[in-house]
Design a protein around this motif. Structure first.
Motif, PDB file in Angstrom:
ATOM      1  N   THR A  84      37.540  38.463  47.102  1.00  0.00           N
ATOM      2  CA  THR A  84      36.332  39.306  46.994  1.00  0.00           C
ATOM      3  C   THR A  84      35.069  38.458  46.844  1.00  0.00           C
ATOM      4  OG1 THR A  84      37.005  39.623  44.698  1.00  0.00           O
ATOM      5  CG2 THR A  84      37.312  41.476  46.165  1.00  0.00           C
TER       6      THR A  84
ATOM      7  N   PHE B 133      43.478  43.659  46.009  1.00  0.00           N
ATOM      8  CA  PHE B 133      43.433  44.087  44.609  1.00  0.00           C
ATOM      9  C   PHE B 133      44.338  45.289  44.312  1.00  0.00           C
ATOM     10  CE2 PHE B 133      41.371  47.058  41.655  1.00  0.00           C
ATOM     11  CZ  PHE B 133      41.313  46.280  40.507  1.00  0.00           C
ATOM     12  N   TYR B 134      44.242  46.326  45.127  1.00  0.00           N
ATOM     13  CA  TYR B 134      44.993  47.555  44.843  1.00  0.00           C
ATOM     14  C   TYR B 134      46.484  47.403  45.145  1.00  0.00           C
ATOM     15  CZ  TYR B 134      40.359  49.659  44.585  1.00  0.00           C
ATOM     16  OH  TYR B 134      39.064  49.946  44.246  1.00  0.00           O
TER      17      TYR B 134
ATOM     18  N   ARG C 269      45.321  51.619  47.515  1.00  0.00           N
ATOM     19  CA  ARG C 269      44.571  52.730  48.109  1.00  0.00           C
ATOM     20  C   ARG C 269      43.742  52.274  49.304  1.00  0.00           C
ATOM     21  NH1 ARG C 269      39.089  52.623  46.998  1.00  0.00           N
ATOM     22  NH2 ARG C 269      38.984  54.407  48.374  1.00  0.00           N
TER      23      ARG C 269
ATOM     24  N   THR D 220      41.075  45.435  50.797  1.00  0.00           N
ATOM     25  CA  THR D 220      39.669  45.079  50.581  1.00  0.00           C
ATOM     26  C   THR D 220      39.110  44.157  51.669  1.00  0.00           C
ATOM     27  OG1 THR D 220      40.375  43.308  49.113  1.00  0.00           O
ATOM     28  CG2 THR D 220      39.776  45.397  48.084  1.00  0.00           C
TER      29      THR D 220
ATOM     30  N   GLN E  35      45.528  53.894  43.082  1.00  0.00           N
ATOM     31  CA  GLN E  35      44.150  53.693  42.624  1.00  0.00           C
ATOM     32  C   GLN E  35      44.180  52.925  41.313  1.00  0.00           C
ATOM     33  OE1 GLN E  35      41.039  53.264  42.760  1.00  0.00           O
ATOM     34  NE2 GLN E  35      40.150  55.293  43.136  1.00  0.00           N
TER      35      GLN E  35
ATOM     36  N   GLN F 187      32.841  53.147  38.676  1.00  0.00           N
ATOM     37  CA  GLN F 187      32.626  51.762  39.115  1.00  0.00           C
ATOM     38  C   GLN F 187      32.054  51.679  40.528  1.00  0.00           C
ATOM     39  OE1 GLN F 187      35.943  49.013  38.580  1.00  0.00           O
ATOM     40  NE2 GLN F 187      35.172  47.774  40.286  1.00  0.00           N
TER      41      GLN F 187
ATOM     42  N   THR G 206      35.648  46.840  44.579  1.00  0.00           N
ATOM     43  CA  THR G 206      36.888  47.438  44.094  1.00  0.00           C
ATOM     44  C   THR G 206      36.606  48.738  43.348  1.00  0.00           C
ATOM     45  OG1 THR G 206      36.830  46.009  42.144  1.00  0.00           O
ATOM     46  CG2 THR G 206      38.180  45.286  43.991  1.00  0.00           C
ATOM     47  N   GLY G 207      35.455  49.354  43.655  1.00  0.00           N
ATOM     48  CA  GLY G 207      35.124  50.663  43.113  1.00  0.00           C
ATOM     49  C   GLY G 207      34.587  51.530  44.231  1.00  0.00           C
ATOM     50  N   LYS G 208      33.492  52.231  43.985  1.00  0.00           N
ATOM     51  CA  LYS G 208      32.949  53.107  45.011  1.00  0.00           C
ATOM     52  C   LYS G 208      31.754  52.465  45.718  1.00  0.00           C
ATOM     53  CE  LYS G 208      34.585  57.345  42.944  1.00  0.00           C
ATOM     54  NZ  LYS G 208      34.340  58.364  41.930  1.00  0.00           N
TER      55      LYS G 208
END
Lengths: 250, 317
Positions: A13, A37-38, A118, A121, A178, B242, B246-248
């Motif tokens: 990331t 990550f997920y 979910r 990335t 998630q 977030q 890794t969030g929205k």
């Protein structure tokens, strides 16, 4: 229960990606990689389900042979074995080609359930999990934050704009994970040693041609240079003026 | 004659704004827009969709409690109309159903697109890669272009006329079934839907200090509270708030970052906001590089003053 956790190797990331000279692909030189990550949450949840009801956790990945370090990590964190479907072009596959390839591997393993992150990335499509479920004719709940599985049935919760939705389904099923569903564990020395003895099988696959074609890949336009309005609470009136009369958002 | 099918989501008879934006995007690039709609209140919502650009509305009676069954209904509408594209807003529900529809149509999916254009007879979408660190212009060689469109990015369809309204029966072959929705508090806007987002980060020092962020959001009325990854990981705020890779991903009219330094993974999630305001103690914080307006200093002095100023403006209106 046989549980497959599907994982993808993605650029970290922190990566600052660069476009290749051809203008349509990612320059892969110098990129560092990690498990998406997920997907780590998917592996953890699969191991937790196995620990509570018994069975086997098989990590399945479409990816390069270079990815064996990330695959060993999954073994160190409790997965029983890895099936790496070898594909050096994994990063440029579209969602459908990836889903078709993974669906075949999940079928070959005779899985009762498949867990996915979910979203990966890198391409951010959040498409492969539900596509695999559709191709297999399995139930699917996406973005799951709570999951209970027993006696061939499952209950899963997901958060939408409306609130927390509760779904019921029968196995086999695909679940996409998630943040909040499970907290990935640390491997520990014992796990790392155990991982060295667990099977990591590399299998040859033929992946379907992409439908998605990149016409052009470019960095996003830079935002127009902003300005520091001032310091401390004294700058608030000037900020209000800018928001109302210049940006016209208030 | 090109046809695009747009799935419209509605709440209590009112179409979601994301759906109207998607109708607008479709209207601009094709001859015929066919809207699908389902759930309680669908018939009410259907009557207004012509004005937003739909030529025809298919009301799917009884659908909406199973995403896999809905996907079959939607794929059937796409096939029946020989549509070249299927679009839905990139909402939670839209992103859930779209890949299933795409798979049923032997097509791939382009998620969270930020542009949709015509190039000759073909459609080209623009979508973010690596959370917007790169933008990819893409087309498909598949049978149907399936895409979800990012919210707050396209203009809602307007200026249309009356649409033909037809009814279809829903598929009743369910795999997963929705049993319950625990609705969130009515006044709590989702961070990805709100016109204004006020976000806090580690610079606030402790969880209780988010009060100043909540108060500022409340002063706007139409604002949601957001959070950086650091404070979510520390358990100060729920993950649903977030913002970042890794969030929205959010694109509000106004984004206010308080005590957020601006790590690349946070910037990726909010960089396409229309106007960005940063409030931070550290004048060298990366957040100031993307902010339109910055104030350097103590958030505990600046934010309450800003809250009062916003309240005053709202009271005038």
């Amino acid at each position: 229960m046989k549980i497959v956790a599907c994982v993808k190797r993605v650029p970290t990331t922190e990566a600052q990606p660069v476009v290749s000279g051809d203008g349509t692909s990612l320059d892969q030189s110098g990129l560092q990689y990690m498990l998406s990550f997920y997907d780590e949450i998917a592996v953890e949840k699969a191991v937790q389900i196995k620990e509570s009801v018994g069975g086997e956790v098989i990590v399945v990945s479409l990816g390069p042979t270079d990815g064996s370090k990330e695959m060993r990590e999954c073994l160190a964190k409790g997965a029983d074995r890895v099936v790496l479907a070898k594909d050096e072009e994994w990063q440029s596959r579209d969602a459908r080609a990836t889903a078709v390839a993974l669906a075949a591997q999940i079928t070959a393993q005779g899985a009762d359930m498949a867990l996915f992150g979910r979203v990966a990335t890198d391409r951010d499509n959040a498409a492969v999990g539900p596509m695999v479920a559709t191709l297999l004719g399995w139930a699917c709940v996406t973005d799951v934050i709570e999951l209970d599985v027993a006696d061939g049935k499952g209950v899963a919760k997901r958060e939408s704009e409306a609130g927390i939705e509760t779904y019921e389904f029968s196995l086999p099923a695909v679940i996409t994970c998630q943040k909040g569903l499970a907290e990935p564990r640390y491997a520990g020395l014992k796990g790392i040693m155990a991982a060295k003895k667990k099977p990591l099988d590399e299998v040859d696959v033929t992946v379907e041609a992409n439908q998605a074609q990149v016409v052009k890949l470019s960095p996003p336009p830079a935002r127009a240079e902003g300005r520091i309005i001032g310091e401390g609470a004294a700058a608030v009136p000037a900020l209000m003026d800018a928001l109302r009369n210049e940006a016209k958002v208030l | 004659m090109s046809t695009i099918v747009v799935h419209v989501e509605q709440v209590g008879g009112a179409p979601r704004r994301a759906s109207l934006e998607t109708l607008g995007a479709a209207r601009a690039v094709c001859d015929t827009v066919v809207a699908t709609i389902c759930g309680d209140g669908a018939a009410n919502a259907a009557s207004g969709l012509g004005a937003h650009g739909a030529n025809k509305v298919v009301v799917i009676e009884g659908a909406g409690t199973s995403p896999d069954a809905l996907a079959k209904d939607l794929a059937a509408v796409v096939k029946e109309h020989g549509a070249t594209a299927f679009l839905v807003g990139a909402t939670s529900g839209g992103r859930d159903v779209a890949p299933r529809v795409a798979a049923l149509l032997d097509s791939t999916l382009f998620s969270d697109c930020i542009a949709l254009d015509k190039s000759g007879d073909a459609l080209v979408v623009r979508r973010p890669w690596l959370a917007g660190k790169l933008l990819a212009d893409m087309r498909t060689e598949g049978p149907v272009l399936c895409a979800t469109l990012r919210r707050n990015t396209f203009q809602p369809g307007a200026g249309g006329g009356d649409a033909e309204i037809v009814h279809a029966d829903a598929n009743t072959d369910f795999l997963a079934v929705l049993k319950d929705v625990a609705a969130k508090a009515a006044d709590k806007l989702d961070v990805s839907e709100a016109a204004v987002v006020v976000s806090g980060g580690r610079g606030l020092g402790e969880a209780e200090n988010f009060k100043i962020v909540e108060d500022l959001a409340a002063a706007f009325g139409d604002a949601a509270v957001g959070a950086s990854r650091a404070v979510v990981d520390m358990g100060w705020r729920p993950h649903g708030e977030q913002v970042g890779q890794t969030g929205k991903t959010v694109a509000p009219q106004l984004y206010i970052a308080i005590g957020i330094s601006g790590a690349i993974q946070h910037l990726a999630g909010m960089k396409t906001s229309k106007v960005i305001v940063a409030i931070n103690k550290d004048a060298d914080a990366p957040i100031f590089k993307v902010a339109d307006y910055g104030i350097v200093g103590d958030a505990f002095e600046i934010v309450p003053a800003l809250t009062e100023a916003v309240k005053a403006v709202k009271a005038e209106a």
